[in-house]
Write a protein that holds these residues in place. Structure first.
Motif, short mmCIF file in Angstrom:
data_model
loop_
_atom_site.label_atom_id
_atom_site.label_comp_id
_atom_site.label_asym_id
_atom_site.label_seq_id
_atom_site.Cartn_x
_atom_site.Cartn_y
_atom_site.Cartn_z
N SER A 1 17.63 18.16 44.34
CA SER A 1 16.35 18.36 45.03
C SER A 1 15.60 17.04 45.22
O SER A 1 15.91 16.04 44.59
N THR B 1 11.80 15.39 45.01
CA THR B 1 10.51 15.68 44.40
C THR B 1 9.52 14.57 44.69
O THR B 1 9.85 13.39 44.57
N VAL C 1 5.76 13.28 43.48
CA VAL C 1 4.69 13.43 42.50
C VAL C 1 3.60 12.42 42.84
O VAL C 1 3.90 11.23 42.99
N VAL D 1 2.32 17.84 43.24
CA VAL D 1 3.77 17.85 43.08
C VAL D 1 4.33 18.68 44.22
O VAL D 1 3.82 19.77 44.51
N LYS E 1 8.20 19.88 45.74
CA LYS E 1 9.63 19.84 45.41
C LYS E 1 10.40 20.65 46.45
O LYS E 1 9.97 21.75 46.81
N LYS E 2 11.49 20.12 46.94
CA LYS E 2 12.31 20.85 47.90
C LYS E 2 13.77 20.75 47.49
O LYS E 2 14.26 19.68 47.16
N SER E 3 14.46 21.87 47.56
CA SER E 3 15.89 21.87 47.29
C SER E 3 16.59 21.38 48.55
O SER E 3 16.48 21.98 49.61
N ARG F 1 11.43 10.56 36.67
CA ARG F 1 10.14 10.39 37.36
C ARG F 1 9.07 9.88 36.41
O ARG F 1 8.22 9.07 36.80
N ASP G 1 1.42 22.02 36.28
CA ASP G 1 2.30 23.11 36.71
C ASP G 1 1.71 24.49 36.44
O ASP G 1 1.94 25.43 37.18
#
Lengths: 502, 502
Positions: A13, A15, A17, A32, A34-36, A293, B375
């Motif tokens: 993925s 990400t 941040v 944040v 996030k993508k697959s 990260r 989160d």
């Protein structure tokens, strides 16, 4: 406040941040995304396909857009194994630069391992061990000794590549398990220094390993909602492996805690983890919620490639600043509590360092819930401590910190904390009783929150614990307020207390 | 930041509250010190005894000490009935001035009633009602109409004087109950305007009434840990009265929630409250956690003797500042959510104002838990909202605000909130579904937290809900992020959404 965006272009993925920070002082994550992308799914010749390149650029454009909107000019983008080994790497990097103006740094395996190490060392109280980061198409292994990297290596397998190369789909067959294990062991054996590492603790990094932790936490209805620093014995990891490998793809979808985007690749990841644990004969795996990260973030915030000496100190300070709390007052409570405790126990520091850490964090964070509600600040402080992810403490220490703050006046653990009792031994409870009363005495002695007490000196004289407090002000009130705890103090420490101004 | 200490010299107890504040903007309580002095226990001739005077001065010296230590120069001290009616008042005031340098303002009954009113009106969403503050030796009754004082009176009885004059010790006898009731009714009857007030809601103020609320909350295992704005039907008050009056002094000590310092005087207080409720034929009592001291605080912080128009606005702003949150971003989420909701419901404001309040507080506080953990910020925001004592909302509205923020993406109320379901009607749940999805769309449209969207215009065209967003930047990302909610939006609003830049 400065702002920096960190982009991690992984094999599984991507990400983004975004952090806000004051250099060397504090930071907070403000976004944040996030993508697959599954960039690690390369074609057989080792090229990133046009389709994947388009998806990658589309994702990075989106990240860039969010950065621009968020007024972030400083973007630090790194890529790992998938880009590292892609035969069309150069073309990909140029295309990204052209389309998004993002400059990607392709990390060598060694650099990737380094940032994992930096992220972990700045957020855990760990000195030695084997760090294992299993990503989509590479696995970094770092041998840490005395907080330094002794050896490190990046191996060319990961959750995605194992799944693809061994054609994992439904239940894991005995043959597949043997083949993967043999392959992983062969990879490990190819690295000379590995053999010399004896039964290390395994520090697990990366999304797949975090997911193993989550599955286990759901299974046992774990009492804390924290992923970082969750500890699993090897038997517990094997148990999760057995659970997952015996299920079909569809059945796995119902495993509680297993993230949807990892239903396919978790079996491959677990097979590699289990093989590695057996290879090293590790007894425990400590799961890190932090990794690459965080290494990038700490490098930027601290301006250093060397891990902090004491992650707990930084973390406490960060919490105080982010939550708009009084740092001088917090420090004063710490100094007084420490002076009293160390004198009473006749030590300069605890044999077991955990008690030092608990004392420090409980003292510094004794009122961190004050902005929620003044009257119930102790209970709210405990809530924050149990949820805020304090770095450099394990879960047991976090629980004890919360209990020390929210204990009854006589040091008893409140009924509501009964569920944590089984995690504490006799010595812990003994310590909590003492610590909680000393904390209250210290709070009384800086009740004004203006540090009117300049120094504290202790002695035992005439069968009394005598505390001389130095101040250039009238502190009758503070002394009287603290003396209210004399009866409880005497019942716990078996000696009367006397506080006087010097 | 300015600091002021407020000292309330009551007939039952003395209380010091230290506040830190920016004028007209925000404040927070940083210390509270309370001592039971029972100044209302005067000798028969109406003099404060030497013993009480000594105790009072000792207590005030302690307060003064804490003020000096805390670097508070501004001390506002007020006294109520006990000092007001003491025949040796002047001597007492001089003695206090001499010994502590504290200047006490003796409030007239009218002024006391006024500060009660100011404290309540600045912290509750109430327009009309009878405010009743039963103190140690006086009871203030204020008739509020349209947020203004229509009438007010201070009556010379309170929890301590009733207990003393009717010699209450153990179980309340039928005779005692009749005598007290007759006495209270006679007092009420002596005030002409009382008779004209028809079935008002009773707003209860003061420690004794707060304690009634606490006993009830313990009895029913109330789901919120909030005392302010707790509502009791008259039957429920009568039930607590029956419970308490039939017990001996020792038995009362075991009543859950009954504070130790009120075991003796609670029966007297309750007899007077019940008599008053019956006199007015009130159906409900709304318990205020705020009163006189809050009136003093708000007068100082706001620099005004007129209650705010909208306590909720002030309270939200206060929470944002105290918790180090981004006010512009919070306001942007509110503006966008409101624009969408009002258009979709074809209203300019809700018929039922509570939905306006819920929308506003949920939008402004949508990320108030972000400093606990990024989160899990939604769950932590909900925790804060359920515990932080938002002024100007009732408990039902507070619960709905938390649920709107922490609802599932499809607007469902999470399993963990199941316990609150019984407090919501069909319309509430309908509203929550809509609100929670619109909140997420708004959050996407200011995901950058930099207010890049300058305006939003809505229309229904070609069977679509079209949202034009105006911006001088590229906001493709924000629009795409918001459009991720289209499916859920369509399932809730039965219309597709389209967002585009204008």
């Amino acid at each position: 406040m400065k702002k920096t965006a960190f982009i991690d272009i992984g094999s599984n993925s991507f990400t983004l941040v975004i952090c806000e920070y004051e250099e060397e002082t504090n930071y907070r994550i403000i976004d944040v995304l996030k993508k697959s992308v599954r960039l690690g799914d390369m074609n057989k010749k080792g090229f990133l396909s046009d389709e994947k390149i388009s998806l990658a650029i589309e994702t990075l454009k989106m990240f860039k857009n969010l950065c621009v909107g968020s007024e972030v000019n400083d973007i630090k983008a790194v890529a790992t194994e998938a880009v590292r080994k892609a035969k069309n790497q150069e073309e990909f990097l140029l295309e990204v630069k052209k389309e998004t103006d993002i400059e990607i740094t392709v990390l060598t395996g060694e650099m990737e391992a380094f940032y994992d190490y930096l992220g972990v060392m700045n957020t855990m109280d760990a000195k030695d061990g084997i760090l294992m980061d299993i990503g989509g198409s590479s696995t970094e292994i770092v041998y840490i000794k005395n907080k330094k990297i002794k050896e490190s290596v990046s191996l060319p397998f990961g959750a995605i590549t194992i799944t693809r190369d061994f054609d994992l789909k439904d239940k894991l067959t005995k043959k597949q398990e043997e083949d993967i294990t043999e392959y992983v062991i062969k990879q490990l054996n190819s690295v000379k220094w590995m053999k010399s590492v004896k039964e290390p603790i395994l520090i697990g990094v990366g999304g797949s390993i975090r997911n193993i932790g989550k599955i286990h936490r759901k299974r046992v209805n774990y009492m804390l909602n924290l992923e970082h620093n969750y500890k699993l014995g090897n038997e517990q990891v094997f148990e999760i492996f057995d659970l997952v490998k015996s299920k079909t793809f569809l059945q796995r979808k119902n495993v509680r805690g297993l993230s949807e985007s990892r239903v396919d690749i978790i079996v491959g990841a677990l097979t590699a983890v289990v093989a590695t644990m057996k290879y090293f004969k590790t007894k425990d795996m400590l799961i890190s919620g932090k990794g690459l990260r965080d290494g990038l973030i700490y490098e930027r915030v601290l301006g250093s490639k060397i891990p902090m000496n004491n992650p707990l100190n930084f973390s406490i300070n960060n919490i105080l600043i982010n939550n708009n709390l009084k740092i001088n007052h917090a420090n004063q409570i710490y100094q007084i509590t420490k002076a009293l405790y160390y004198f009473l126990e006749d030590i300069s520091e605890f044999e077991d360092e955990k008690y030092d850490r608990i004392l420090k964090s409980a003292a510094f964070l004794h009122d961190c819930g004050i902005n929620i509600n003044y009257d119930k600040r102790k209970a709210h402080s405990a809530y924050l401590i149990l949820n805020i992810d304090i770095n450099g403490m394990n879960h047991n220490e976090i629980i004890q910190t919360a209990l020390a703050i929210d204990a009854e006046e006589n040091g008893d653990i409140k009924k509501k904390y009964f569920k944590y009792k089984k995690m504490l031994d006799k010595k812990d409870i003994e310590n909590l009783k003492k610590l909680s009363i000393l904390l209250r005495i210290a709070e009384s002695l800086d009740r004004s929150a203006t540090q009117s007490v300049k120094a504290v000196s202790c002695e035992i004289l005439d069968d009394k614990f005598k505390v001389g407090v130095q101040s250039d002000r009238n502190i009758d009130f503070e002394i009287k307020d603290a003396m209210n705890y004399n009866d409880i103090f005497a019942s716990i420490f078996k000696i009367e207390m006397e506080i006087y101004k010097i």
